[in-house]
Design an enzyme around this catalytic site. Structure first.
Site, PDB file in Angstrom:
ATOM      1  N   GLU A 197      -2.532   8.764   2.519  1.00 14.29           N
ATOM      2  CA  GLU A 197      -2.389   9.770   3.630  1.00 14.29           C
ATOM      3  C   GLU A 197      -3.120  10.625   4.109  1.00 14.29           C
ATOM      4  O   GLU A 197      -3.455  11.038   5.223  1.00 14.29           O
ATOM      5  CB  GLU A 197      -0.859  10.038   3.608  1.00 14.29           C
ATOM      6  CG  GLU A 197       0.103   8.817   3.693  1.00 14.29           C
ATOM      7  CD  GLU A 197       0.568   8.289   2.141  1.00 14.29           C
ATOM      8  OE1 GLU A 197       1.397   7.608   2.168  1.00 14.29           O
ATOM      9  OE2 GLU A 197      -0.035   8.836   1.402  1.00 14.29           O
ATOM     10  N   GLN A 227      12.919   8.871  -0.805  1.00 17.29           N
ATOM     11  CA  GLN A 227      11.724   9.114   0.122  1.00 17.29           C
ATOM     12  C   GLN A 227      12.060  10.056   1.049  1.00 17.29           C
ATOM     13  O   GLN A 227      11.598  10.071   2.345  1.00 17.29           O
ATOM     14  CB  GLN A 227      11.146   7.960   0.621  1.00 17.29           C
ATOM     15  CG  GLN A 227      10.446   7.179  -0.737  1.00 17.29           C
ATOM     16  CD  GLN A 227       9.443   6.138  -0.149  1.00 17.29           C
ATOM     17  OE1 GLN A 227       9.429   5.513   0.798  1.00 17.29           O
ATOM     18  NE2 GLN A 227       8.355   5.881  -1.106  1.00 17.29           N
ATOM     19  N   MET A 268     -20.334  25.349  -5.808  1.00 16.21           N
ATOM     20  CA  MET A 268     -20.138  26.678  -5.372  1.00 16.21           C
ATOM     21  C   MET A 268     -19.315  27.594  -6.453  1.00 16.21           C
ATOM     22  O   MET A 268     -19.402  28.940  -6.498  1.00 16.21           O
ATOM     23  CB  MET A 268     -19.231  26.613  -4.137  1.00 16.21           C
ATOM     24  CG  MET A 268     -19.213  27.760  -3.341  1.00 16.21           C
ATOM     25  SD  MET A 268     -20.950  28.597  -2.948  1.00 16.21           S
ATOM     26  CE  MET A 268     -21.232  27.690  -1.514  1.00 16.21           C
TER      27      MET A 268
END
Length: 588
Positions: free
Chosen positions: A54, A117, A485
Site C-alpha cells: 500500500e 483488521q 547521506m
C-alpha cells in the site's frame, strides 16, 4: 450505471470517482474493500493498477498527481492496508500533493470493538492529511467523495482520506452529482489583495540587490504560473533561485537561474539569499533546509511572501509583506501593475548585483575531482543529462539521499512537472513507485528514477507491478554500498564512526532485474557509463542500471545543520574554494 436507480455504496463511490474525472486508481484489495472492487470490475472507465504494497500505491499516486496536475487516487483495505499508507499520506501532506485515499473499514457496528483488521484510521491519519472522513451513512457517499476532491485540489493541495465501512459499501442509496455537492465552507482565497500587490511592485522596483525565491507552490498552481514566473523574472532582470520542490518552475538553463538553494544548494544562490536587500518569495514556505539558522537568515532583506496558505505566512520567517492567494493569479496581477506603472529598477545597482553574483559563480561550487578509475556519481549524472538533453518527454523521480541532491544539482529542468521527489518528509523508497505512477500517466515517455541502492530496496517489490503492467521505468542506481547521506553526516559530525550505514548484503541488481523480467545493466568503470546509459534509454523494458560509484564521495556544497547561508562547507580537497567566516576561520 443509471443515476435514477438506487445503487449500493460501492457503486455510488465508483460513479462519483468517474464524475470527478478519475482515470486511474492505485490500490491493493482486502476483505473490507471487496464490494468496491466488485463495483470496479463491472465498469471500464477507471483503470486499476495493482501494486505490491500500500505504501507503493500512495507514492505511485503522488507521482501521477505531481506530473499530471490531477488528483491521485488510492484504494486500500482496512487495518494494515490503511496503516501502510500513512507514510505516503504524510509525504503528500508535506509536499502539497493532491490525493484522495479510500480506506476500507470494518462494518459500522464493529467499529471500536477491535474487530479483525480494524484500525482507528481517521484518528491515525488526522495529523497526516489535509482532511479525513468516516462515512457512516450510504446517503453521504457521493457528497463526501465530491467534497474530498474539492478539498484535495483546492488551496494548498494535500491528501484526503475517506474511511469506508463495509456495510456502507453494501447499503443502498441515491447518487448526488458534483453540481449538487458544493462545499459550503472551504473556499480558499485565490486572488491577492491588489493594494498589497502594488506595494510589492514598489518594493521590488526599489531593490538594489533583489532575489526571486520560488518553490513548489508555483508548480502546484499549474504551468501558467511557471510561465508567469519566467515572464516576471525576465521582465525585471532579477536573479531567480528555486527550492528542491520548485525545480522546473523556471528554466534550469536560463542565465538568470542561480541553481537550487538551501542545504545542498549552489554557493551563488545561498550567498544571494544571504546578501539580498529584497527577497521575493513565491510559493515557498521558508522550511529549515532552505533557511539554515533563522537568526542569520537574510539579515538585511525586506521580505515579500506570496502563498495560498495563510498559515504559511510569518510561520517560520517574519515577512514585511504577505500576500495570500494563488501564485498564478498574484503574478498575473503583479506583472500587469509592473507594466502599467512602468516600474524601472535601479539599472546600475542591478548590474553591480549581477557582477557580485558572477564572482560567486566563479567559485564553481559543483566542481568535483574526476577519476579515470572510479565512477564519480556527479560524472554519471552529467553523462546521463548529456544523453537525455533535448528529448521531448523525460521525467525524473528520485529516491532520497546523496543521489537526490546530486540529481538536483546536475540535472537541469526546463519546465515544471518533470521532476518528482520527496522534499519535506524525505521518504526513502519514494522514487520507484512514483516513477511507476508517472509512467502510467505518460506511457510513451522516458521515466527515470535516480536511485541509491539502499533507498531502491525500500520498495523493490514494485518491480513486480512494473513487470505486470509492462511499464518501462528506468532505475538509475548510484550504488555506493552505503547509506550515503547517513555516512556523510557520520564522517563530518560523528568522527567517521560509521554505525550501521554500510550495506553488507546487497543483491546483484542485474540478476534481480532479470528475475522480474527486466533488463539489468552495470557500469563499474567511467568508460562504461555512456554505453550503459545508451542501452538503458534504447530498451523498451524496465531497467535497473547499477552504476558502481565512489563509495566515499560526499555531496557538496553543504550548509551544516544550524549554520547560516554564508557558512557553507566545500570539499576538503578544494581548499581554495573554502568560504571564510567573519572570524577568519575556514569553514571545513
Amino acid at each position: 450505471m443509471n443515476e435514477k436507480r438506487q445503487m449500493n455504496g460501492s457503486e455510488l463511490l465508483v460513479k462519483a470517482l468517474q464524475d470527478q474525472g478519475v482515470e486511474v486508481i492505485f490500490g491493493y484489495p482486502g476483505g473490507a474493500v471487496l464490494p468496491i472492487y466488485d463495483a470496479l470490475f463491472h465498469q471500464n472507465k477507471i483503470r486499476h493498477i495493482l501494486v505490491r504494497q500500500e505504501g507503493g500505491a500512495v507514492h505511485a499516486a503522488e507521482g501521477y498527481a505531481r506530473t499530471t496536475g490531477k488528483v491521485g487516487v488510492v484504494l486500500v483495505t482496512s487495518g494494515p492496508g490503511a496503516t501502510n499508507a500513512v507514510t505516503g499520506l504524510t509525504d503528500a501532506l508535506m509536499d502539497s500533493i493532491p490525493l484522495v485515499c479510500i480506506t476500507g473499514q470494518v462494518p459500522t457496528h464493529l467499529i471500536g470493538n477491535d474487530a479483525f483488521q480494524e484500525a482507528d484510521t481517521t484518528g491515525i491519519t488526522r495529523p497526516c492529511t489535509k482532511h479525513n472522513y468516516l462515512i457512516k451513512d450510504v446517503k453521504n457517499v457521493a457528497r463526501v467523495v465530491h467534497e474530498a476532491f474539492h478539498v484535495a485540489r483546492s488551496g494548498r493541495p494535500g491528501p484526503v482520506v475517506i474511511d469506508f465501512p463495509k456495510d456502507v459499501a453494501m447499503g443502498l442509496g441515491d447518487y448526488i452529482p458534483p453540481a449538487k455537492a458544493q462545499h459550503k465552507t472551504y473556499n480558499p482565497q485565490i486572488k491577492g489583495d491588489l493594494g498589497k500587490i502594488k506595494e510589492a511592485v514598489k518594493m521590488l522596483a526599489g531593490a538594489k540587490k533583489p532575489v526571486i525565491y520560488a518553490g513548489g507552490g508555483v508548480v502546484n498552481s499549474g504551468p501558467g504560473a511557471s510561465q508567469l514566473l519566467t515572464e516576471f523574472t525576465r521582465l525585471s532582470g532579477f536573479p531567480c533561485t528555486l527550492t528542491l520542490m520548485g525545480l522546473g518552475a523556471f528554466p534550469g538553463s536560463d542565465k538568470q537561474f542561480l541553481g537550487m538553494l538551501g542545504m545542498h544548494g549552489t554557493y551563488e544562490a545561498n550567498m544571494a539569499m544571504h546578501d539580498c536587500d529584497v527577497m521575493f518569495c513565491v510559493g515557498a514556505r521558508f522550511d529549515d533546509r532552505i533557511t539554515g539558522r533563522l537568526d542569520a537568515f537574510a539579515p538585511g532583506a525586506r521580505k515579500i511572501h506570496i502563498d495560498i496558505d495563510p498559515s504559511s505566512i510569518n510561520k517560520n520567517v517574519p515577512v514585511e509583506l504577505g500576500i495570500v492567494g494563488d501564485v498564478g493569479h498574484v503574478l498575473e496581477d503583479l506583472i500587469k501593475i509592473w507594466k502599467s506603472t512602468q516600474a524601472k529598477p535601479d539599472k546600475k545597482a542591478i548590474e553591480a548585483w549581477w557582477k557580485q553574483i558572477g564572482k560567486w559563480r566563479e567559485r564553481d561550487c559543483l566542481r568535483y575531482d574526476r577519476d579515470d578509475k572510479v565512477i564519480k556519481p556527479q560524472f554519471a549524472l552529467e553523462r546521463l543529462y548529456e544523453q537525455i538533453k533535448g528529448r521531448k518527454d523525460v521525467f525524473f523521480t528520485t529516491e532520497v539521499g546523496q543521489h537526490q541532491m546530486w540529481a538536483a544539482q546536475f540535472l537541469k529542468f526546463e519546465k515544471p512537472n518533470h521532476w518528482m521527489t520527496s522534499g519535506g518528509l524525505g521518504t526513502m523508497g519514494y522514487g520507484l513507485p512514483a516513477a511507476m505512477g508517472v509512467q502510467v500517466a505518460h506511457p510513451d515517455a522516458l521515466v527515470i528514477d535516480i536511485a541509491g541502492e539502499a533507498s531502491l530496496l525500500m520498495n523493490i517489490q514494485e518491480m513486480s507491478t512494473l513487470a505486470q503492467y509492462k511499464l518501462p521505468v528506468k532505475a538509475f542506481v548510484l550504488n555506493n554500498q552505503y547509506l550515503g547521506m547517513v555516512r556523510q553526516w557520520q564522517e563530518l559530525l560523528h568522527g567517521a564512526r560509521y554505525a550501521e550505514s554500510y550495506m553488507e548484503s546487497l543483491p546483484d541488481f542485474v540478476k534481480l532485474a532479470e528475475s522480474f523480467g527486466a533488463v539489468g545493466l552495470r557500469a563499474s568503470k567511467p568508460d562504461e557509463v555512456d554505453d550503459v546509459i545508451k542501452e538503458m534509454i534504447a530498451t523498451d523494458k524496465t531497467v535497473i542500471a547499477d552504476i558502481c560509484v565512489d563509495q566515499m564521495e560526499n555531496c557538496y556544497p553543504m550548509i551544516p545543520s544550524g549554520a547560516a547561508h554564508n557558512e557553507m562547507l566545500f570539499s576538503p580537497n578544494d581548499a581554495a574554494q573554502q568560504p571564510v567566516s567573519e572570524e577568519g576561520m575556514v569553514l571545513v
